[in-house]
Write an enzyme that holds these catalytic residues in place. Structure first.
Site, short mmCIF file in Angstrom:
data_model
loop_
_atom_site.label_atom_id
_atom_site.label_comp_id
_atom_site.label_asym_id
_atom_site.label_seq_id
_atom_site.Cartn_x
_atom_site.Cartn_y
_atom_site.Cartn_z
N LYS A 286 57.09 -8.24 40.43
CA LYS A 286 56.56 -9.58 40.20
C LYS A 286 55.58 -9.97 41.30
O LYS A 286 55.66 -9.43 42.41
CB LYS A 286 57.71 -10.60 40.21
CG LYS A 286 58.66 -10.52 39.03
CD LYS A 286 59.80 -11.52 39.21
CE LYS A 286 60.83 -11.41 38.10
NZ LYS A 286 60.34 -11.82 36.77
N ARG A 360 67.61 -8.07 29.26
CA ARG A 360 68.07 -7.61 27.94
C ARG A 360 68.78 -6.26 28.05
O ARG A 360 69.59 -5.91 27.20
CB ARG A 360 66.89 -7.57 26.97
CG ARG A 360 65.83 -6.55 27.28
CD ARG A 360 64.51 -6.85 26.59
NE ARG A 360 63.90 -8.06 27.16
CZ ARG A 360 62.76 -8.59 26.73
NH1 ARG A 360 62.11 -8.05 25.71
NH2 ARG A 360 62.26 -9.68 27.30
MG MG Z 1 62.87 -9.59 35.00
#
Ligand code: MG
Ligand code: ZN
Length: 504
Positions: A286, A360
């Site tokens: 990120k 997920r």
């Molecule tokens: Mg993530």
């Protein structure tokens, strides 16, 4: 368990509020009322009409959450009276109660009150259940007083309310009020714990810490605890969970708390919470800005563990299992990578397109594990996608996906009751096209558009029971205080889940 330093005494007392031992009493007034009745009217009489005068002079109109402070100067035993507006009578609901209670008690705290007495807001409004009103009064008060006690704050002056007395004149209402207060104590304990876990720094709130907190709950309330390590997860063929954990320095923990494990006669409900204790994105790393907020990527797990604490305190007559797959998501020489193909515990294969779509992955094995209990219902909570926040807004609503309308309706109804808002999103098979892979059963991401739908349809591949998914990405953390939610971890989901479970 010392969640959020919740050391306030909460009592229920029968009597006239003006005669109760307290430095501060809280009363209320609806908008437009010229001559107060009930407890507010009784105090007004003792104060020689001070409240009526305030209204007549236009200094207090009773608008929702409006506050006035009156000094009785010896006319009654309390040093101050805080008057809070309840707004228009025909717009009144439990959320009004929570907010009124929150604004009033925050004023009391700011004025250094120590012993506060309050009436139940809305306790005599027709159509409002007195137990619910009592619960909302205490919830609004206690949730508003939450403070994350970091080390730095320990030296600050102690501005803390020691006791909150709920006072009711009518003896007949006391049992219901006591029930509501008991529920509120359990609910706020769960929310405090969830907030604490989110607020703790990620080097403290590690998977190991999450497991030890779950262990305390298990011990206190006689729940069964399983804490699966890497080896255990490997035995259970949890390839998806382990893929994310591969790059983690902190040992991953697959946590399972089981309430009333030996009760075959009870319905089985499973809660699954995403527990990424810090999400760097992994190899798909990120950007730097705001990465610290990723300590809240375990808010789903925190909500599940907080809910299990409440479940234990209320001893709910249901077989409830709380599952929290916890791990960091780190870039590392061992970390999983884009283009890897991973096999989950149900044998389905996943092509990795982004290691930042790790939530997920851990949920996939969590949901398969949930299926082993042959549950009536499984609900998962996850700070899953930025696209859900884009769609619904930050601090507005969680996205709700469900494969069963009845379950969806129950959650929507609990959402209305608690004001923990959810909004139904489509779980259409159309989204499946987006995660189609040439080398595996599916990809773990579907590109920029409709990302929230793609994430939900991905999760559906790991379910074979009535199931609901709550994307709480926009709801877990706030940088702005509002009514009964201080800045930081919100504890979102605990009140919603508890209401859902209590009404099952
Ligand atoms: Mg993530
Ligand atoms: Zn994440």
């Amino acid at each position: 368990m010392n969640a959020g330093n919740m050391d306030i005494q909460i009592n229920v007392e029968q009597g006239s509020i003006q005669e109760i031992e307290a430095d501060t009493i809280i009363l209320n007034l609806f908008e437009g009322v010229k001559e107060p009745g009930g407890a507010t009217g009784a105090v007004d009489k003792d104060l020689d009409g001070a409240i009526t005068e305030l209204i007549a002079n236009g200094d207090f109109s009773g608008k929702a959450s409006e506050i006035a402070v009156i000094y009785p100067r010896g006319a009654i035993s309390a040093r101050r009276v805080i008057l809070v507006g309840l707004g228009k009578r025909d717009e009144f609901d439990l959320e009004t109660v929570r907010k009124a209670a929150a604004f009033a008690i925050k004023r009391a705290r700011d004025q250094n009150a120590k012993n506060v007495a309050t009436i139940v807001h809305g306790g005599s409004v027709s159509g409002i259940d007195i137990a619910d009103a009592a619960q909302a009064t205490v919830e609004g008060s206690i949730l508003a007083l939450y403070r994350y006690r970091a080390k730095k704050q320990k030296d600050e002056p102690d501005q803390k309310i020691h006791s909150l007395n709920i006072v009711e004149f009518d003896n007949k209402k006391l049992p219901d009020i006591k029930t509501g207060v008991k529920t509120a104590k359990a609910v706020t304990s769960g929310v405090y714990l969830a907030r604490d876990l989110v607020n703790l720094p990620p080097n403290i709130a590690t998977p190991t810490k999450m497991a030890s907190v779950a262990g305390e709950i298990a011990e206190e309330y006689g729940m069964k605890l399983t804490v699966g390590d890497r080896e255990w997860a490997d035995e259970h063929q949890m390839g998806a969970f382990l893929a994310v954990a591969k790059g983690a320095g902190e040992p991953p923990k697959f946590i399972v708390l089981e309430h009333k494990e030996n009760h075959d006669d009870l319905d089985t409900l499973v809660l699954v919470g995403k527990g990424i204790t810090f999400d760097t994105g992994g190899i798909s790393i990120k950007p730097t800005a705001g990465m610290g907020n990723m300590k809240s990527d375990m808010a789903g797990a925190a909500a599940v563990i907080g809910t299990m604490l409440t479940v234990g305190m209320l001893d709910l007559p249901l077989h409830i299992i709380g599952i929290a797959p916890c791990t960091e998501n780190m870039p590392d020489a061992n970390a999983y990578r884009p283009a890897d193909v991973i096999t989950a515990s149900n044998g389905k294969t996943i092509e990795i397109v982004s290691t930042d779509a790790e939530g997920r992955m851990v949920l996939a094995d969590g949901l398969v594990f949930a299926g082993g209990y042959e549950p009536q219902v499984v609900i998962d909570l996850a700070t899953l996608t930025g696209s859900c926040v884009i769609a619904l807004g930050k601090g507005i609503a969680a996205g709700l996906f469900s494969n069963e309308n009845k379950l969806r309706d129950r959650l929507v109804s609990s959402s209305k009751a608690t004001h923990e808002r959810v909004w139904t999103m489509p779980l259409w098979d159309d989204y499946k096209k987006k995660i189609k892979s040439d080398v595996a059963d599916m990809k773990n991401g579907g590109g920029r558009y409709g990302g929230v739908g793609a994430s939900a349809i991905f999760l559906k591949e790991f379910t074979n029971y009535p199931w609901a998914h709550l994307d709480i990405a926009g709801m877990a953390l706030t940088d702005k205080e509002s009514d009964y939610i201080p800045s930081g971890g919100t504890g979102f989901g605990v009140r919603l889940l508890v209401d859902f479970l209590r009404n099952w």
